[in-house]
Design a protein around this motif. Structure first.
Motif, PDB file in Angstrom:
ATOM      1  N   LEU A 102       0.840  -1.195   0.000  1.00  0.00           N
ATOM      2  CA  LEU A 102       0.000   0.000   0.000  1.00  0.00           C
ATOM      3  C   LEU A 102       0.876   1.247   0.000  1.00  0.00           C
ATOM      4  CD1 LEU A 102      -3.171   0.722   2.020  1.00  0.00           C
ATOM      5  CD2 LEU A 102      -1.216   2.234   2.344  1.00  0.00           C
ATOM      6  N   TYR A 103       0.507   2.212  -0.851  1.00  0.00           N
ATOM      7  CA  TYR A 103       1.170   3.509  -0.925  1.00  0.00           C
ATOM      8  C   TYR A 103       0.112   4.605  -0.930  1.00  0.00           C
ATOM      9  CZ  TYR A 103       5.293   0.890  -2.534  1.00  0.00           C
ATOM     10  OH  TYR A 103       6.336   0.016  -2.634  1.00  0.00           O
ATOM     11  N   VAL A 104       0.390   5.704  -0.245  1.00  0.00           N
ATOM     12  CA  VAL A 104      -0.466   6.886  -0.266  1.00  0.00           C
ATOM     13  C   VAL A 104       0.348   8.036  -0.835  1.00  0.00           C
ATOM     14  CG1 VAL A 104      -1.796   8.537   1.096  1.00  0.00           C
ATOM     15  CG2 VAL A 104      -1.853   6.101   1.684  1.00  0.00           C
ATOM     16  N   HIS A 105      -0.091   8.545  -1.975  1.00  0.00           N
ATOM     17  CA  HIS A 105       0.664   9.576  -2.704  1.00  0.00           C
ATOM     18  C   HIS A 105       2.109   9.140  -2.922  1.00  0.00           C
ATOM     19  CE1 HIS A 105      -2.426  12.791  -1.339  1.00  0.00           C
ATOM     20  NE2 HIS A 105      -2.742  12.323  -2.536  1.00  0.00           N
ATOM     21  N   GLY A 106       2.291   7.858  -3.218  1.00  0.00           N
ATOM     22  CA  GLY A 106       3.607   7.316  -3.523  1.00  0.00           C
ATOM     23  C   GLY A 106       4.460   6.983  -2.329  1.00  0.00           C
ATOM     24  N   PHE A 493      -1.066  18.826  -2.229  1.00  0.00           N
ATOM     25  CA  PHE A 493      -0.431  18.164  -1.093  1.00  0.00           C
ATOM     26  C   PHE A 493       1.085  18.208  -1.247  1.00  0.00           C
ATOM     27  CE2 PHE A 493      -1.340  14.862  -4.252  1.00  0.00           C
ATOM     28  CZ  PHE A 493      -0.107  14.225  -4.388  1.00  0.00           C
ATOM     29  N   HIS A 494       1.760  18.222  -0.115  1.00  0.00           N
ATOM     30  CA  HIS A 494       3.223  18.270  -0.108  1.00  0.00           C
ATOM     31  C   HIS A 494       3.720  17.632   1.180  1.00  0.00           C
ATOM     32  CE1 HIS A 494       7.165  20.858  -0.438  1.00  0.00           C
ATOM     33  NE2 HIS A 494       7.376  19.571  -0.628  1.00  0.00           N
ATOM     34  N   THR A 495       4.546  16.611   1.056  1.00  0.00           N
ATOM     35  CA  THR A 495       5.178  15.955   2.192  1.00  0.00           C
ATOM     36  C   THR A 495       6.683  15.963   1.988  1.00  0.00           C
ATOM     37  OG1 THR A 495       3.312  14.501   2.701  1.00  0.00           O
ATOM     38  CG2 THR A 495       5.469  13.774   3.433  1.00  0.00           C
ATOM     39  N   LEU A 496       7.422  16.404   2.998  1.00  0.00           N
ATOM     40  CA  LEU A 496       8.879  16.436   2.954  1.00  0.00           C
ATOM     41  C   LEU A 496       9.416  15.730   4.192  1.00  0.00           C
ATOM     42  CD1 LEU A 496      11.608  17.395   1.811  1.00  0.00           C
ATOM     43  CD2 LEU A 496      11.258  19.549   3.071  1.00  0.00           C
ATOM     44  N   MET A 497      10.167  14.643   3.987  1.00  0.00           N
ATOM     45  CA  MET A 497      10.730  13.864   5.094  1.00  0.00           C
ATOM     46  C   MET A 497      12.239  14.034   5.137  1.00  0.00           C
ATOM     47  SD  MET A 497       8.721  10.258   5.176  1.00  0.00           S
ATOM     48  CE  MET A 497       6.972  10.231   4.768  1.00  0.00           C
ATOM     49  N   HIS A 498      12.745  14.204   6.364  1.00  0.00           N
ATOM     50  CA  HIS A 498      14.180  14.288   6.603  1.00  0.00           C
ATOM     51  C   HIS A 498      14.652  13.031   7.337  1.00  0.00           C
ATOM     52  CE1 HIS A 498      14.011  18.460   5.390  1.00  0.00           C
ATOM     53  NE2 HIS A 498      13.180  18.765   6.373  1.00  0.00           N
ATOM     54  N   ASN A 499      15.822  12.561   6.979  1.00  0.00           N
ATOM     55  CA  ASN A 499      16.499  11.440   7.654  1.00  0.00           C
ATOM     56  C   ASN A 499      15.765  10.103   7.575  1.00  0.00           C
ATOM     57  OD1 ASN A 499      18.599  13.191   8.648  1.00  0.00           O
ATOM     58  ND2 ASN A 499      17.140  13.886  10.212  1.00  0.00           N
ATOM     59  N   GLU A 517      10.460  13.316  -0.768  1.00  0.00           N
ATOM     60  CA  GLU A 517       9.501  14.395  -0.978  1.00  0.00           C
ATOM     61  C   GLU A 517       8.414  13.949  -1.949  1.00  0.00           C
ATOM     62  OE1 GLU A 517       9.652  19.229  -1.742  1.00  0.00           O
ATOM     63  OE2 GLU A 517      11.360  17.979  -2.308  1.00  0.00           O
ATOM     64  N   SER A 518       7.160  14.177  -1.562  1.00  0.00           N
ATOM     65  CA  SER A 518       6.005  13.875  -2.408  1.00  0.00           C
ATOM     66  C   SER A 518       5.145  15.123  -2.513  1.00  0.00           C
ATOM     67  CB  SER A 518       5.186  12.716  -1.816  1.00  0.00           C
ATOM     68  OG  SER A 518       3.966  12.533  -2.513  1.00  0.00           O
ATOM     69  N   ARG A 519       4.781  15.476  -3.739  1.00  0.00           N
ATOM     70  CA  ARG A 519       3.911  16.638  -3.928  1.00  0.00           C
ATOM     71  C   ARG A 519       3.042  16.399  -5.151  1.00  0.00           C
ATOM     72  NH1 ARG A 519       7.461  21.755  -4.821  1.00  0.00           N
ATOM     73  NH2 ARG A 519       8.927  20.705  -3.432  1.00  0.00           N
ATOM     74  N   GLY A 520       1.883  17.076  -5.162  1.00  0.00           N
ATOM     75  CA  GLY A 520       0.995  16.910  -6.306  1.00  0.00           C
ATOM     76  C   GLY A 520      -0.379  17.468  -6.030  1.00  0.00           C
ATOM     77  N   VAL A 521      -1.346  17.037  -6.831  1.00  0.00           N
ATOM     78  CA  VAL A 521      -2.718  17.526  -6.719  1.00  0.00           C
ATOM     79  C   VAL A 521      -3.700  16.364  -6.777  1.00  0.00           C
ATOM     80  CG1 VAL A 521      -2.216  19.799  -7.694  1.00  0.00           C
ATOM     81  CG2 VAL A 521      -2.864  17.929  -9.214  1.00  0.00           C
ATOM     82  N   ASP A 542       4.317  13.686  -7.846  1.00  0.00           N
ATOM     83  CA  ASP A 542       5.762  13.715  -8.083  1.00  0.00           C
ATOM     84  C   ASP A 542       6.437  13.336  -6.778  1.00  0.00           C
ATOM     85  OD1 ASP A 542       5.738  14.592 -10.768  1.00  0.00           O
ATOM     86  OD2 ASP A 542       5.419  16.659 -10.112  1.00  0.00           O
ATOM     87  N   ILE A 543       7.281  12.313  -6.804  1.00  0.00           N
ATOM     88  CA  ILE A 543       7.950  11.891  -5.582  1.00  0.00           C
ATOM     89  C   ILE A 543       9.428  11.717  -5.879  1.00  0.00           C
ATOM     90  CG2 ILE A 543       7.293   9.482  -5.990  1.00  0.00           C
ATOM     91  CD1 ILE A 543       7.220   9.200  -2.870  1.00  0.00           C
ATOM     92  N   THR A 544      10.247  12.357  -5.052  1.00  0.00           N
ATOM     93  CA  THR A 544      11.693  12.321  -5.241  1.00  0.00           C
ATOM     94  C   THR A 544      12.372  11.779  -3.993  1.00  0.00           C
ATOM     95  OG1 THR A 544      11.911  14.623  -4.482  1.00  0.00           O
ATOM     96  CG2 THR A 544      11.692  14.252  -6.857  1.00  0.00           C
ATOM     97  N   TYR A 545      13.514  11.153  -4.223  1.00  0.00           N
ATOM     98  CA  TYR A 545      14.347  10.644  -3.134  1.00  0.00           C
ATOM     99  C   TYR A 545      15.764  11.139  -3.394  1.00  0.00           C
ATOM    100  CZ  TYR A 545      16.267   7.345   0.274  1.00  0.00           C
ATOM    101  OH  TYR A 545      16.898   6.789   1.366  1.00  0.00           O
ATOM    102  N   GLY A 546      16.173  12.123  -2.615  1.00  0.00           N
ATOM    103  CA  GLY A 546      17.452  12.766  -2.881  1.00  0.00           C
ATOM    104  C   GLY A 546      17.376  13.602  -4.140  1.00  0.00           C
ATOM    105  N   ASP A 547      18.337  13.421  -5.048  1.00  0.00           N
ATOM    106  CA  ASP A 547      18.404  14.236  -6.263  1.00  0.00           C
ATOM    107  C   ASP A 547      17.800  13.552  -7.478  1.00  0.00           C
ATOM    108  OD1 ASP A 547      20.241  12.254  -6.619  1.00  0.00           O
ATOM    109  OD2 ASP A 547      21.959  13.580  -7.009  1.00  0.00           O
TER     110      ASP A 547
END
Length: 668
Positions: A102-106, A493-499, A517-521, A542-547
């Motif tokens: 299961l994934y929510v917004h990736g 929506f926008h989620t930013l996780m550190h560490n 980081e996950s963001r979108g509409v 859009d979901i990114t991990y690092g660069d």
């Protein structure tokens, strides 16, 4: 346990048809007897259940994805994929019950607070296996808080919270009855899977009792290209028991027990197509016990809820192939004990919920190729407060704070002790009678995430001594309108996780990874009447991990989703008890340089169309419902988003091709 690659569909289908016919006849007889005015006995005397009075309850601000009992009853889901088929914000990977994630917004499940009847699901045992094991046929409702979650939803809701609730006796009793039964049967033509759920329930003198058993048996399914997806068969056993007592003085106590087992031959890596031709026994069991207390006669200062739970996730992968080195063969358990105590009091303009919760995870793995076994222990305790108020007309505010402490005893002998705070705030404001704007923000302290225990079967790992707890920022803002059955909602929506936790496989060391980081509409348009409903939903993630973008191999982090569209509709011809419906899932092509640079192929889009017709004959209502479905009507060859995708060595595990499903529900 058995290999389900053989065929036995004709026998299962004949049993299904015979059982349905016999019980349908019994139901018809019961209906005729009732219409003839049969005298009720004392056992048939209806028992009135006193309604719960919740005073001055304030609604949670918008943003929650709700699957109501009506939604689940109408869709009759067979799998997790079916359950969320109309929710593009929630994706389930392809494959058998053993591989669905299961994934929510990736964002992966281990970064969400997921509960079943209040019991936390810490099921990150093996990245090739699924991490959420449940039978949707037993569910009453689902609530998904994507991103921003209240403090009383629980700890470590880094990317949100998902709460599953199973059925109670009151959900199944026919009107005016104090006892009853229900038999649900189905047959799928693609995999030749027969499924039956039998339930008995009663309510008398303050007691509610429910017992449900599901058995499903079937073969490997074929994908849209007509190729058999080996290791995807069904061999499922599920049991649920609940007992509830409500005293005349207003005290209610409820206990429940659930057992779920899938024991059959799977691919060596169930979440992938074949890297090799190896199969392996995959014996997966979840055992859950819960107990809860609440009052049905709250006062302004006393509205308590108390719950405790035990959850055991047990995966056995015996070495029946004679492996001489670690090859996905191990036994592992995640045993969780937890509880929650809270009280809600009325305050000016609303209410305030305060409480405490705790959990203890005992994680162990039996290693077949080492002289020693290993394990970890994690203890988390928290305090929380959440206020829900309406300070002025048209404005609803929910705000809270939780503080958590964690003790993590790692596999290498180190002990990490950390603590942190998690505030949140969200609000709805009605600009007009039909237009509302909403927004929310949360900062979440998640501690150190539980490890993937199966990694330890292959080698010894150490932990970096400077590991930092995972934290996240979540934002969700938008607007919605409702007018005479029409509805529209748009949200960013926008989620930013550190560490976030990850592994350095070269040094066999657990470390902190880069930002996730996950963001979108999310866009939703709908129209509802008493007999019909249509909806169109769109999610861009859009979901990114690092660069770079998140990749399929970023297990326990997230995965790229792109653009998903779902369309659905249903209409009921009330005079004849006939309902027809259709749903479509559309995924657009996902192409990205980061995929190709890391050895993955671009992900093709797909369009999948499902149809159903359901008939509840008026002369037998509400005793009998018959249903037929045509799924993947155009035989699309596809794999769902969040599935491990194509590489030079890996072929994805594809979803089932065209299939027809017939089912019946008999109530008595």
């Amino acid at each position: 346990m058995k290999d389900v690659s053989g065929k036995g569909g004709a026998g299962r289908l004949s049993i299904l048809v015979t059982t349905t016919a016999l019980v349908s006849a019994a139901a018809a007889g019961a209906a005729s007897a009732q219409q003839a005015g049969t005298t009720a006995t004392a056992a048939d005397t209806p028992v009135s259940l006193r309604p719960i009075a919740i005073e001055d309850t304030r609604p949670e601000p918008a943003g929650t994805i709700q699957l109501t009992p009506e939604d689940i009853e109408r869709e009759q889901p067979q799998t997790l994929r079916d359950l969320f088929r109309d929710q593009p914000a929630v994706t389930i990977s392809s494959g058998s019950v053993a591989s669905q994630k299961l994934y929510v917004h990736g964002i992966a499940q281990n970064k969400l607070n997921v509960t079943i009847d209040g019991a936390q699901q810490r099921n990150n045992v093996w990245h090739h296996n699924g991490n959420l094991f449940l039978d949707p046929g037993l569910l009453k409702s689902v609530a998904v808080n994507p991103g921003v979650a209240p403090a009383d939803a629980g700890p470590a809701a880094l990317g949100g919270a998902v709460a599953f609730e199973t059925k109670d006796a009151a959900d199944l009793l026919l009107p005016g009855r104090s006892y009853g039964g229900r038999l649900t049967t189905s047959y799928d033509t693609n995999s030749e899977t027969a499924r039956a759920t039998a339930a008995g329930f009663a309510a008398v003198q303050g007691f509610d009792l429910l017992g449900m058993v599901t058995r499903a048996d079937g073969n490997d399914y074929e994908n849209g290209a007509g190729i058999t997806e080996r290791g995807t068969g069904t061999d499922l056993l599920n049991g649920l028991a609940k007992l509830r007592y409500e005293a005349p003085s207003g005290h209610r106590v409820k206990v429940s027990a659930e057992y779920l087992n899938d024991d059959t031959v799977r691919r060596l890596r169930p979440n992938m197509g074949f890297v090799t031709n190896e199969l392996n026994r995959n014996d997966l069991t979840r055992t859950t016990f819960t107990a809860a207390y609440e009052t049905t006669a709250p006062t302004p200062l006393f509205d308590p809820k108390v719950s405790v739970y035990y959850n055991l996730y047990d995966l056995k992968r015996p070495n029946e192939s004679g492996y001489t080195r670690p090859s996905g063969d191990f036994n592992s358990q995640v045993e969780t004990i937890g509880g929650k105590l809270q009280n809600t009091v009325l305050i000016p303009m609303g209410n305030l919920t305060v409480g405490a919760d705790f959990s203890h995870d005992d994680i162990s793995i039996e290693r077949f190729h080492f002289a020693t076994d290993v394990g970890e222990e994690i203890t988390t305790a928290g305090l929380f407060a959440q206020a829900r108020v309406s300070p002025v007309d048209r404005l609803t505010v929910s705000t809270g704070l939780r503080g958590d402490v964690q003790r993590y005893e790692a596999v290498d002998g180190q002990t990490f002790e950390n603590a942190g705070l998690s505030p949140n705030i969200s609000a709805d404001y009605g600009l007009t009678d039909w237009l509302t704007v909403f927004g929310g923000y949360s900062y979440v302290w998640g501690g150190l995430e539980p490890s993937e225990t199966a990694l330890f079967h292959a080698r010894n790992y150490t932990y970096a001594d400077d590991l930092e707890p995972v934290t996240s920022h979540n934002v969700r803002v938008g607007a919605r309108t409702e007018y005479e059955g029409f509805g529209f909602e748009a949200a960013y929506f926008h989620t930013l996780m550190h560490n976030p936790m990850e592994y350095n496989y070269t040094t066999s060391r657990r470390i902190n990874g880069p930002d996730l980081e996950s963001r979108g509409v999310d866009l939703i348009a709908s129209y509802r009447t008493e007999t019909a409903g249509v909806s169109a939903k769109y999610t861009h993630t859009d979901i990114t991990y690092g660069d770079r973008i998140a990749l399929p191999g970023d297990y326990y982090q997230g995965t790229a989703i792109g653009d998903l569209i779902t369309l659905s509709g249903h209409y009921t011809f009330t005079p004849i008890g006939l309902t027809v419906g259709a749903s479509t899932e559309i995924a657009l092509d996902f192409k990205h340089d980061d995929l190709r640079a890391n050895g993955y192929a671009d992900v093709d889009g797909y369009t999948v169309v499902d149809l159903f017709v359901e008939w509840a004959p008026p002369s037998l209502a509400p005793y009998l419902t018959l249903r037929a479905e045509a799924n993947n009507v155009f035989d699309e060859t596809y794999y769902s988003r969040s599935t491990y995708s194509q590489t030079a060595r890996v072929t994805p595990v594809y979803d089932p091709g065209r299939s027809f499903l017939v089912s019946s529900v008999i109530r008595f």
